[in-house]
Design an enzyme around this catalytic site. Structure first.
Site, PDB file in Angstrom:
ATOM      1  N   LYS A   1      40.078  28.694  44.573  1.00 44.24           N
ATOM      2  CA  LYS A   1      40.019  27.955  43.308  1.00 44.24           C
ATOM      3  C   LYS A   1      40.670  26.586  43.422  1.00 44.24           C
ATOM      4  O   LYS A   1      41.443  26.315  44.341  1.00 44.24           O
ATOM      5  CB  LYS A   1      40.606  28.792  42.184  1.00 44.24           C
TER       6      LYS A   1
ATOM      7  N   ARG B   1      39.904  40.054  44.572  1.00 40.32           N
ATOM      8  CA  ARG B   1      38.543  39.535  44.640  1.00 40.32           C
ATOM      9  C   ARG B   1      38.548  38.270  45.489  1.00 40.32           C
ATOM     10  O   ARG B   1      39.175  37.272  45.121  1.00 40.32           O
ATOM     11  CB  ARG B   1      38.020  39.245  43.227  1.00 40.32           C
TER      12      ARG B   1
END
Length: 333
Positions: free
Chosen positions: A278, A313
């Site tokens: 991210k 994840r």
């Protein structure tokens, strides 16, 4: 209201009276008590009631057939042209199935997504999303893949089609708020469901996210969504929670959540963390290109596992598996 965060440890020198966190690999003998408008207080577990401790100590039941007694890897498998990191890489069922087969034995779950929910992403139709997702699920099952299959979707019709094709879990970034029928689908199946916190829709969620107290606001939202799910007949043991790093949150919000991540164990459900590649990892770590953020993503995955997070994840499943093996060896697992 007070919020109880276990101060989680993995050190082999576990003191007498320490408690096992959620039936897993971590322990704690102190907690941080938080509240709105009051300073935090650290207390020994001996000063807490059995009611306070029950959500923290109760072993988590298996999720999608996977025991929650060790960290599990959820590998991201996007069949989209526009996902922020891997868009277009598996633009077609054949390539996606081949990658899923290659990941079998490395990843515990494969999270199949047919719609990007990156900041600024545009919604795709139900029919298009089903046409992307279902052939991959069917192909993975036909290939004999042992990993559990998760369906990364906000849409009830897509979730239902994916479950019929062989999926075992729904990963809904809207926590069933985007499509009211999602709760009905989950309620009449035995599938696990992950409820994630997000502020706003993908198109606008990063425009100007604001919170009174991001940690407690996210916690309260997830608690409310758990209660909503149970009203639809979704048993609490089938629910997973995700604080939604990067979904309507600034870098400061993300860091505040990660710094006190163990609070979410107080919800009494397994915790999933999706932080892989991210943007804030690139800003802090100096990696402008998403594909170059594996080292930072791996560092956060191992740190999260050290805080008892059960589901990770990730884009880089192989590297994460190696990192977790080294961490587990230090933890005596």
């Amino acid at each position: 209201m007070r919020y109880i965060r276990p101060l989680v440890q993995t050190d082999p020198a576990r003191p007498e009276g320490a408690l096992v966190l959620a039936g897993g690999w971590c322990w704690f003998d102190r907690v941080e008590v938080l509240g709105r408008g009051v300073g935090p207080e650290v207390l020994p577990v001996s000063e807490l009631s059995a009611e306070d401790l029950a959500p923290l100590t109760a072993p988590r039941v298996p999720v999608a057939g996977l025991a929650m007694d060790a960290p599990k890897i959820m590998a991201i498998l996007n069949i989209t042209p526009d996902s922020f990191s891997d868009g277009g890489r598996f633009d077609g069922a054949e390539a996606a199935v081949a990658e899923g087969v290659a990941l079998d034995g490395v990843a515990d779950l494969l999270d199949i997504g047919g719609e990007s929910t990156r900041p600024g992403a545009v919604e795709v139709s139900v029919a298009e999303e089903i046409s992307r997702v279902v052939p991959v699920v069917e192909g993975l099952r036909a290939a004999g893949v042992r990993a559990a299959i998760s369906l990364d979707t906000r849409k009830a019709a897509v979730a239902y089609a994916g479950l019929k094709a062989g999926g075992a879990m729904i990963n809904d970034v809207s926590a069933m708020l985007f499509d009211p029928k999602m709760a009905e689908v989950a309620g009449r199946t035995d599938a696990a469901i992950c409820l994630m916190h997000a502020q706003g829709a993908p198109e606008t969620m990063q425009d100007d996210p604001r919170y009174t107290d991001v940690l407690l606001d996210v916690y309260d939202h997830l608690a409310e969504r758990i209660e909503a799910a149970t009203r639809y007949g979704i048993r609490r043991e089938r629910i997973v929670v995700d604080p939604g790093i990067g979904f309507g949150k600034t870098m400061e919000h993300n860091l505040a959540l990660l710094g006190r991540l163990s609070l979410f164990h107080s919800l009494g459900c397994p915790v999933l963390l999706g932080v892989s590649r991210k943007g804030f990892i690139g800003k802090i770590g100096g990696a402008e290109v998403a594909a170059e953020r594996m080292p930072g993503s791996l560092a956060l995955a191992v740190l999260a596992a050290g805080q008892g997070v059960q589901l990770l994840r990730v884009h880089d499943a192989r590297e994460t598996r190696q990192g977790l093996r080294l961490a587990a060896a230090q933890w005596g697992m």
